[in-house]
Structure formats: structure tokens, C-alpha cells
Write a protein that holds these residues in place. Sequence first.
Motif, PDB file in Angstrom:
ATOM      1  N   UNK A   1      47.688   8.281  20.236  1.00  0.00           N
ATOM      2  CA  UNK A   1      47.478   7.146  19.353  1.00  0.00           C
ATOM      3  C   UNK A   1      48.744   6.307  19.258  1.00  0.00           C
ATOM      4  N   UNK A   2      48.557   4.978  19.245  1.00  0.00           N
ATOM      5  CA  UNK A   2      49.688   4.072  19.118  1.00  0.00           C
ATOM      6  C   UNK A   2      49.803   3.488  17.721  1.00  0.00           C
ATOM      7  N   UNK A   3      48.881   3.830  16.847  1.00  0.00           N
ATOM      8  CA  UNK A   3      48.906   3.293  15.497  1.00  0.00           C
ATOM      9  C   UNK A   3      49.764   4.130  14.557  1.00  0.00           C
ATOM     10  N   UNK A   4      50.106   5.335  14.970  1.00  0.00           N
ATOM     11  CA  UNK A   4      50.944   6.186  14.139  1.00  0.00           C
ATOM     12  C   UNK A   4      51.760   7.110  15.030  1.00  0.00           C
ATOM     13  N   UNK A   5      52.856   7.596  14.498  1.00  0.00           N
ATOM     14  CA  UNK A   5      53.738   8.456  15.287  1.00  0.00           C
ATOM     15  C   UNK A   5      53.073   9.792  15.562  1.00  0.00           C
ATOM     16  N   UNK A   6      52.495  10.431  14.533  1.00  0.00           N
ATOM     17  CA  UNK A   6      51.784  11.683  14.737  1.00  0.00           C
ATOM     18  C   UNK A   6      52.715  12.849  15.014  1.00  0.00           C
ATOM     19  N   UNK A   7      52.100  14.039  15.202  1.00  0.00           N
ATOM     20  CA  UNK A   7      52.891  15.247  15.375  1.00  0.00           C
ATOM     21  C   UNK A   7      53.612  15.302  16.711  1.00  0.00           C
TER      22      UNK A   7
ATOM     23  N   UNK B   1      59.499  -6.949  14.813  1.00  0.00           N
ATOM     24  CA  UNK B   1      58.849  -5.666  15.107  1.00  0.00           C
ATOM     25  C   UNK B   1      59.524  -4.565  14.318  1.00  0.00           C
ATOM     26  N   UNK B   2      58.717  -3.644  13.788  1.00  0.00           N
ATOM     27  CA  UNK B   2      59.226  -2.474  13.071  1.00  0.00           C
ATOM     28  C   UNK B   2      58.691  -1.221  13.762  1.00  0.00           C
ATOM     29  N   UNK B   3      59.371  -0.782  14.845  1.00  0.00           N
ATOM     30  CA  UNK B   3      58.868   0.368  15.607  1.00  0.00           C
ATOM     31  C   UNK B   3      58.740   1.636  14.778  1.00  0.00           C
ATOM     32  N   UNK B   4      59.658   1.820  13.795  1.00  0.00           N
ATOM     33  CA  UNK B   4      59.596   3.035  12.999  1.00  0.00           C
ATOM     34  C   UNK B   4      58.346   3.099  12.140  1.00  0.00           C
ATOM     35  N   UNK B   5      57.769   1.930  11.796  1.00  0.00           N
ATOM     36  CA  UNK B   5      56.536   1.870  11.022  1.00  0.00           C
ATOM     37  C   UNK B   5      55.342   1.451  11.867  1.00  0.00           C
ATOM     38  N   UNK B   6      55.582   1.200  13.160  1.00  0.00           N
ATOM     39  CA  UNK B   6      54.533   0.776  14.084  1.00  0.00           C
ATOM     40  C   UNK B   6      53.835  -0.482  13.568  1.00  0.00           C
ATOM     41  N   UNK B   7      54.652  -1.493  13.177  1.00  0.00           N
ATOM     42  CA  UNK B   7      54.107  -2.717  12.613  1.00  0.00           C
ATOM     43  C   UNK B   7      54.739  -3.939  13.277  1.00  0.00           C
ATOM     44  N   UNK B   8      53.946  -5.013  13.361  1.00  0.00           N
ATOM     45  CA  UNK B   8      54.458  -6.339  13.649  1.00  0.00           C
ATOM     46  C   UNK B   8      54.356  -7.146  12.361  1.00  0.00           C
ATOM     47  N   UNK B   9      55.458  -7.728  11.950  1.00  0.00           N
ATOM     48  CA  UNK B   9      55.504  -8.400  10.658  1.00  0.00           C
ATOM     49  C   UNK B   9      55.879  -9.860  10.835  1.00  0.00           C
ATOM     50  N   UNK B  10      55.103 -10.741  10.238  1.00  0.00           N
ATOM     51  CA  UNK B  10      55.405 -12.168  10.212  1.00  0.00           C
ATOM     52  C   UNK B  10      56.047 -12.485   8.866  1.00  0.00           C
ATOM     53  N   UNK B  11      57.320 -12.833   8.897  1.00  0.00           N
ATOM     54  CA  UNK B  11      58.067 -13.163   7.674  1.00  0.00           C
ATOM     55  C   UNK B  11      58.035 -14.678   7.473  1.00  0.00           C
ATOM     56  N   UNK B  12      57.432 -15.112   6.375  1.00  0.00           N
ATOM     57  CA  UNK B  12      57.268 -16.535   6.086  1.00  0.00           C
ATOM     58  C   UNK B  12      58.185 -16.954   4.957  1.00  0.00           C
TER      59      UNK B  12
ATOM     60  N   UNK C   1      57.470   2.560  20.776  1.00  0.00           N
ATOM     61  CA  UNK C   1      58.405   1.459  20.548  1.00  0.00           C
ATOM     62  C   UNK C   1      58.250   0.393  21.624  1.00  0.00           C
ATOM     63  N   UNK C   2      58.135   0.828  22.869  1.00  0.00           N
ATOM     64  CA  UNK C   2      57.951  -0.121  23.957  1.00  0.00           C
ATOM     65  C   UNK C   2      56.648  -0.893  23.791  1.00  0.00           C
ATOM     66  N   UNK C   3      55.599  -0.190  23.385  1.00  0.00           N
ATOM     67  CA  UNK C   3      54.308  -0.838  23.185  1.00  0.00           C
ATOM     68  C   UNK C   3      54.385  -1.911  22.105  1.00  0.00           C
ATOM     69  N   UNK C   4      55.016  -1.586  20.976  1.00  0.00           N
ATOM     70  CA  UNK C   4      55.088  -2.548  19.869  1.00  0.00           C
ATOM     71  C   UNK C   4      55.939  -3.743  20.262  1.00  0.00           C
TER      72      UNK C   4
END
Length: 397
Positions: A246-252, A198-209, A132-135
Amino acid sequence: MPLLLYTYIATEILAPFFASFLIINAILFLGKLVPLLNMIFDFGVGSGDFLRLCAYMLPNLMLFSIPMASMTAVIVAVTRMVNDNEIMALKANGIGLVRLLPPVFVIALATSLLTYFSAVTLIPQGTLAMKTLFIQMAKEKIDQGVQPGQFSEGLANVVLYIDAVDPQTRQWQGVYVSDMRHGDTPMTIVAKTGTLTAQPEKMLLTLSLADGTLHRANENITQTIRFDRYQVNLPIKAPTEIAGTSLSEVGKNGLSQAQLLEQVTRHGAKSVIGMGMLMEYHVRMAMPAGGFILTILGLPLAMLARPGRRPVGVPLGLLFFVLYYVLFTAGRAIAESGHLPVALGLWLSNILMAFFTVMLTRQVAKESVPLFLTRLSGPALALLARLPGSKIGGKLP
């Protein structure tokens, strides 16, 4: 008398425990520092965020540092008592190894419970908090890096341009996006306004246009689509992992024990994903139990020392600590290959080490030393001699 004695022994163990804990964590942390330094330079991480990342990494280190520090503390404390003839005085008063076990047992239980708490609670929470901090830092970097009237840099295959930024809401005005991530199908988006979230739960940055048009070309075909709302998931530049995570997914690592079992039920224990989740479930319990056994093992190893002779408890303790993790890794590999059930493969090292600990404790309590330990004394002392400032001064009786 027993309570006073047990308090004294426990106090003697705690001091080297905390010292060993700090030293071991510092050594382990140095091995994780390189990816952190890359991230600091890439994202301009401040001292506050750096300390937070270190705190989030600590539970992963504690899984190894607590058992090792606990075993080392017992060996160091009891060896010191042997060298000062305190153990000899206790034996003269009828207090042998077995009667010295209760305070060591309590220390072993406390450190194993702390390791278990770190494994099942702190590691999942720390993993999620770190991601979350990373995103959030990635969002801040993009948000601050996009300046009005300038083309953005640092986003792989995506170019951003904005006319202005609302100082109050941080909303972008006049947004231009060139998305070339799809190879032969480039996409251009022009919108009146845009907001980066930012969507930490999905590990995404989203640009809403909002209120814009999308232009897409594929060979000789072009498309123009008008939209009221449109979202673009932005790529994040390296680093892709921190401390091997990995920072691209939450993982186990980010799942609780109950969630791990849910994944096992969902995918099946025989599947690759299910087996991985089941192994992680048992690892979090087996390693704290191993730390408990190794701490108890430290007592008979320390009792092998003799006044005026070079102690071999520390090098022998290090040897058995490494041996335990070799057995643990071997059991895990055998379980992964399917030759043993997952639970048995991951608990096999604990079973073998517990059997050895009981056997060694009984023999040392009877004032006898196993033959193979006598033969190991030479290599152990040679190992000790390689340490800075060490001098060889004896061998096992």
C-alpha cells in the motif's frame, strides 16, 4: 587439505548461487511488473526512477530468492561433483558427507545472514524510500500538470486553476480550488498565492494557500471564511499500491524490529494490530533461519545422486522448498486463529524441517536412503521430465 577442499567446494557452490539468484529474481520480478507498468503510464516514470523502484522492490524479493538460490546452488554443485565421480574419490579417501558440511554450513550461514539483513533493514528502508519516491513523483505530476490558464485534470473530485506560476519559486499566483470530495457540501477556495509541498513522512501532498477566502454551501446555508493561511490535502490518483504494498500508509513493512515491538506493547499482543506486528517481527527472523536449514538440506539431497543416473536432487529440493512454505503458511494461519502462540506457529516449519534435515543427513551419511524418498523418486523424476530438454534416466537406488 581440508582448507583447500573447502575452498574448492565453496567456489563450486557460489557460481550456481549467483546464476540462480539472478534467474529467480527475474522470475519473481515479472510477477510484480504489471502494477509497475500501470504506474509508469500513469506518472510518466523515467528510466532512472524505474530503476530506483526496482531497487526498492528487490529486498522483498530477496526474502524468497536468496534461500531458494542457496539451496539450489548446493544441490547443483554437489550433484555435478557426484556425476564427475569427485564425491566417490573423496569417499575413497575417507571424506564422507559429514566432512563436507563445513563449507556448506558457511554458505548457509552467509546467505541466511544476508536474508536477515534484507528482512530487518533493507525491506523497511526500501518500503519508505519507495513510498517517498512515489509521493515525489505524484507531486511532480500535479505540479507540472497544472498549467496557467487551464483547469487541472487527474485529481479525483478536485479541480485546480491558477493564473500564473513564478518560474523561480514555482509558487502559484491566483489560485482557484473546487473541492467536491465532501458530497453535499462542496467547497470553493480562492487564494492570492499557493505552494504545493510533499510530506513523505505522512504520505500527503499539501497545497498551502495564502490570503484568500473559503466558500462552503450546505443545503440552504452558505459560509464565507477569510484566511491568511490555509492547507488542503490533495488526493492522489491510482495506483494505490506497488508490488502489493500500500502507498497510502507506511504500514508494518516500513517499521524496524524495535518499532514493531513498540507497537506490540502499545496495542497489546492479543489485539489485531499487535498480533500483526508481532507476526511480522517473527517472520523476519524465521524465514532467514528457514533458508539456513534448506541450504543444509540441499547437501544430503544432492548426495542421493549416482553417476550415470538422472539426478533427483533439484526436483526433490523444489518439492521440499514448496513444502516448507506450505508448512510456514499453515503455521502462520494457525497462529492467527489463536490456536498456537505466534512464535511457535511461525517457527514450527523451521523445527520440523530442521528435524527432517538432521535425520536425512545421518541416514545419507550411513549410505542408506529413507523409504519414503525412494517412493518419491518416481514423482520427482516425472517432474524433472516435464522440464524442457529433460530425459528420464534412472531412479533412486
